[in-house]
Each structure stands twice: as C-alpha cells, then as structure tokens.
Design a protein around this motif. Structure first.
Motif, PDB file in Angstrom:
ATOM      1  N   ALA A 277       8.867   4.478   6.398  1.00 44.04           N
ATOM      2  CA  ALA A 277       7.635   5.202   6.162  1.00 44.04           C
ATOM      3  C   ALA A 277       6.448   4.204   6.624  1.00 44.04           C
ATOM      4  N   VAL A 278       6.623   2.989   6.563  1.00 46.81           N
ATOM      5  CA  VAL A 278       5.612   1.979   7.163  1.00 46.81           C
ATOM      6  C   VAL A 278       5.682   1.764   8.885  1.00 46.81           C
ATOM      7  N   GLY A 279       6.995   2.035   9.072  1.00 46.50           N
ATOM      8  CA  GLY A 279       7.180   2.016  10.475  1.00 46.50           C
ATOM      9  C   GLY A 279       8.098   0.736  11.072  1.00 46.50           C
ATOM     10  N   ASP A 280       8.644   0.762  12.149  1.00 46.55           N
ATOM     11  CA  ASP A 280       9.717  -0.261  12.975  1.00 46.55           C
ATOM     12  C   ASP A 280      10.782  -0.517  12.139  1.00 46.55           C
ATOM     13  N   TYR A 281      11.412   0.324  11.600  1.00 48.60           N
ATOM     14  CA  TYR A 281      12.711   0.191  11.001  1.00 48.60           C
ATOM     15  C   TYR A 281      13.475   1.359  11.115  1.00 48.60           C
ATOM     16  N   PRO A 282      14.738   1.490  11.628  1.00 49.63           N
ATOM     17  CA  PRO A 282      15.207   0.148  12.189  1.00 49.63           C
ATOM     18  C   PRO A 282      14.693  -0.088  13.506  1.00 49.63           C
ATOM     19  N   GLY A 283      14.736  -1.397  13.790  1.00 45.55           N
ATOM     20  CA  GLY A 283      14.341  -2.067  15.159  1.00 45.55           C
ATOM     21  C   GLY A 283      14.223  -3.495  15.112  1.00 45.55           C
ATOM     22  N   LEU A 284      13.922  -3.895  16.317  1.00 42.16           N
ATOM     23  CA  LEU A 284      13.909  -5.337  16.510  1.00 42.16           C
ATOM     24  C   LEU A 284      12.731  -6.083  15.550  1.00 42.16           C
ATOM     25  N   ASN A 285      11.554  -5.282  15.359  1.00 38.11           N
ATOM     26  CA  ASN A 285      10.636  -5.907  14.690  1.00 38.11           C
ATOM     27  C   ASN A 285      10.457  -5.418  13.113  1.00 38.11           C
ATOM     28  N   GLN A 286      11.533  -5.409  12.714  1.00 40.70           N
ATOM     29  CA  GLN A 286      11.666  -5.017  11.024  1.00 40.70           C
ATOM     30  C   GLN A 286      11.183  -6.379  10.221  1.00 40.70           C
TER      31      GLN A 286
ATOM     32  N   GLN B  58       0.846  -1.254  -0.105  1.00 35.32           N
ATOM     33  CA  GLN B  58      -0.090  -0.072   0.019  1.00 35.32           C
ATOM     34  C   GLN B  58       0.928   1.237  -0.074  1.00 35.32           C
ATOM     35  N   GLU B  59       1.915   1.443   0.852  1.00 32.78           N
ATOM     36  CA  GLU B  59       2.708   2.555   0.678  1.00 32.78           C
ATOM     37  C   GLU B  59       3.485   2.618  -0.546  1.00 32.78           C
ATOM     38  N   LEU B  60       4.155   1.631  -1.103  1.00 32.63           N
ATOM     39  CA  LEU B  60       4.659   1.719  -2.374  1.00 32.63           C
ATOM     40  C   LEU B  60       3.750   2.122  -3.544  1.00 32.63           C
ATOM     41  N   ARG B  61       2.561   1.727  -3.509  1.00 33.42           N
ATOM     42  CA  ARG B  61       1.688   2.025  -4.621  1.00 33.42           C
ATOM     43  C   ARG B  61       1.220   3.583  -4.143  1.00 33.42           C
ATOM     44  N   ASP B  62       1.021   3.759  -2.748  1.00 32.90           N
ATOM     45  CA  ASP B  62       0.836   5.374  -2.600  1.00 32.90           C
ATOM     46  C   ASP B  62       2.095   6.402  -3.201  1.00 32.90           C
TER      47      ASP B  62
ATOM     48  N   LEU C 290       4.180   5.639  -5.684  1.00 32.42           N
ATOM     49  CA  LEU C 290       3.813   5.553  -6.949  1.00 32.42           C
ATOM     50  C   LEU C 290       2.962   6.479  -7.510  1.00 32.42           C
ATOM     51  N   ASP C 291       1.715   6.641  -6.834  1.00 32.39           N
ATOM     52  CA  ASP C 291       0.819   7.300  -7.398  1.00 32.39           C
ATOM     53  C   ASP C 291       1.157   8.878  -7.042  1.00 32.39           C
ATOM     54  N   ARG C 292       1.561   9.250  -6.101  1.00 37.20           N
ATOM     55  CA  ARG C 292       2.033  10.667  -5.816  1.00 37.20           C
ATOM     56  C   ARG C 292       3.004  10.933  -7.032  1.00 37.20           C
ATOM     57  N   ALA C 293       3.907  10.467  -7.235  1.00 35.94           N
ATOM     58  CA  ALA C 293       4.891  10.614  -8.214  1.00 35.94           C
ATOM     59  C   ALA C 293       4.217  10.599  -9.508  1.00 35.94           C
ATOM     60  N   THR C 294       3.418   9.813  -9.737  1.00 33.39           N
ATOM     61  CA  THR C 294       2.558   9.958 -11.114  1.00 33.39           C
ATOM     62  C   THR C 294       1.736  11.184 -11.006  1.00 33.39           C
ATOM     63  N   LYS C 295       1.050  11.726  -9.856  1.00 32.12           N
ATOM     64  CA  LYS C 295       0.186  12.921 -10.070  1.00 32.12           C
ATOM     65  C   LYS C 295       1.178  14.033 -10.332  1.00 32.12           C
ATOM     66  N   ARG C 296       2.384  14.079  -9.974  1.00 28.72           N
ATOM     67  CA  ARG C 296       3.137  15.145 -10.162  1.00 28.72           C
ATOM     68  C   ARG C 296       3.768  15.161 -11.613  1.00 28.72           C
ATOM     69  N   ARG C 297       3.445  14.205 -12.380  1.00 37.20           N
ATOM     70  CA  ARG C 297       3.949  13.738 -13.454  1.00 37.20           C
ATOM     71  C   ARG C 297       5.242  13.477 -13.876  1.00 37.20           C
ATOM     72  N   ALA C 298       5.858  12.807 -12.805  1.00 37.94           N
ATOM     73  CA  ALA C 298       7.159  12.256 -13.022  1.00 37.94           C
ATOM     74  C   ALA C 298       7.177  11.202 -13.787  1.00 37.94           C
ATOM     75  N   GLN C 299       8.540  11.024 -14.563  1.00 31.90           N
ATOM     76  CA  GLN C 299       8.815   9.951 -15.450  1.00 31.90           C
ATOM     77  C   GLN C 299       8.953   8.696 -14.837  1.00 31.90           C
ATOM     78  N   ASN C 300       9.826   8.744 -13.707  1.00 27.90           N
ATOM     79  CA  ASN C 300      10.262   7.836 -13.004  1.00 27.90           C
ATOM     80  C   ASN C 300      10.467   8.149 -11.215  1.00 27.90           C
ATOM     81  N   ILE C 301      10.544   7.123 -10.564  1.00 26.52           N
ATOM     82  CA  ILE C 301      10.479   7.292  -9.119  1.00 26.52           C
ATOM     83  C   ILE C 301      11.613   6.410  -8.658  1.00 26.52           C
ATOM     84  N   VAL C 302      12.674   6.832  -7.824  1.00 21.01           N
ATOM     85  CA  VAL C 302      13.615   5.655  -7.141  1.00 21.01           C
ATOM     86  C   VAL C 302      13.086   5.590  -5.804  1.00 21.01           C
TER      87      VAL C 302
END
Length: 107
Positions: A36-45, A9-13, A15-27
């Motif tokens: 962005a999702v959480g728990d990194y770095p950490g014991l529960n990664q 879901q975060e990855l698609r979000d 990608l979608d935000r970059a597409t809305k900005r009309r970017a040709q690619n995103i790294v």
C-alpha cells in the motif's frame, strides 16, 4: 525506497477506516501494508521498518497471528483491536507482542 514515515500513516489510516466501519478488530499483514505504501516487492523494500512500525502500534489486546518465526517478514500479521485509544492512553498501554500460533493443517 518508500519513506519510513509513510508506514505509520498508512497503518493509522487503515485502523481509522476500520473504526469508521465500526469493526471490532482489523487484521493487517506487513506485506500488504508495504504494498500500500509502495516499492514492495522490490529492490527498495523496507520490510524490516514496516514490521517495526506494526509492532510499535500494538497495545493490550492486540496479537501477532501465525508463526512467530516470521515476525520480521512479509508474513507478519497482527490483529489490532478497535477502536484504538487516543495517543496518550495508547502510550500507557504499549506492551510486548502476544504471539498466537495457528494450528498446522496437513494436506
């Protein structure tokens, strides 16, 4: 531990935000995506799951950037081409990851 369902879901979000900005690619870097999702770095990664999700999103034209030896670590970085095809087209375009090695610079 973050739910592995949050990685796609975060990855698609992103990608979608970059597409809305009309970017040709995103790294996108796996360590940054996991943060962005959480728990990194950490014991529960769940870095392995995060990398798997990133690779599964790859289609023709996308590329792993950098050292292929780190393709399951926080250094995994992928350049995704935009805009992304719809899900039906994307399923037909899935392919093995293309490895791109960056030149090493001496200091």
């Amino acid at each position: 531990m973050p739910s592995i369902d949050k990685f796609p879901q975060e990855l698609r979000d992103q990608l979608d935000r970059a597409t809305k900005r009309r970017a040709q690619n995103i790294v996108i870097n796996s360590g940054e995506l996991h943060r962005a999702v959480g728990d990194y770095p950490g014991l529960n990664q769940c870095l392995h799951s995060c990398c798997d999700v990133m690779k599964a999103e790859m289609i023709t034209g996308d590329a792993i950037i950098g050292d292929p030896e780190n393709s399951q670590a926080a250094a995994l970085t992928i350049r995704y081409q935009l805009p992304r095809p719809d899900k039906t087209e994307a399923a037909q375009e899935r392919k093995p990851a293309l490895q791109v090695e960056l030149p090493h610079h001496s200091t």
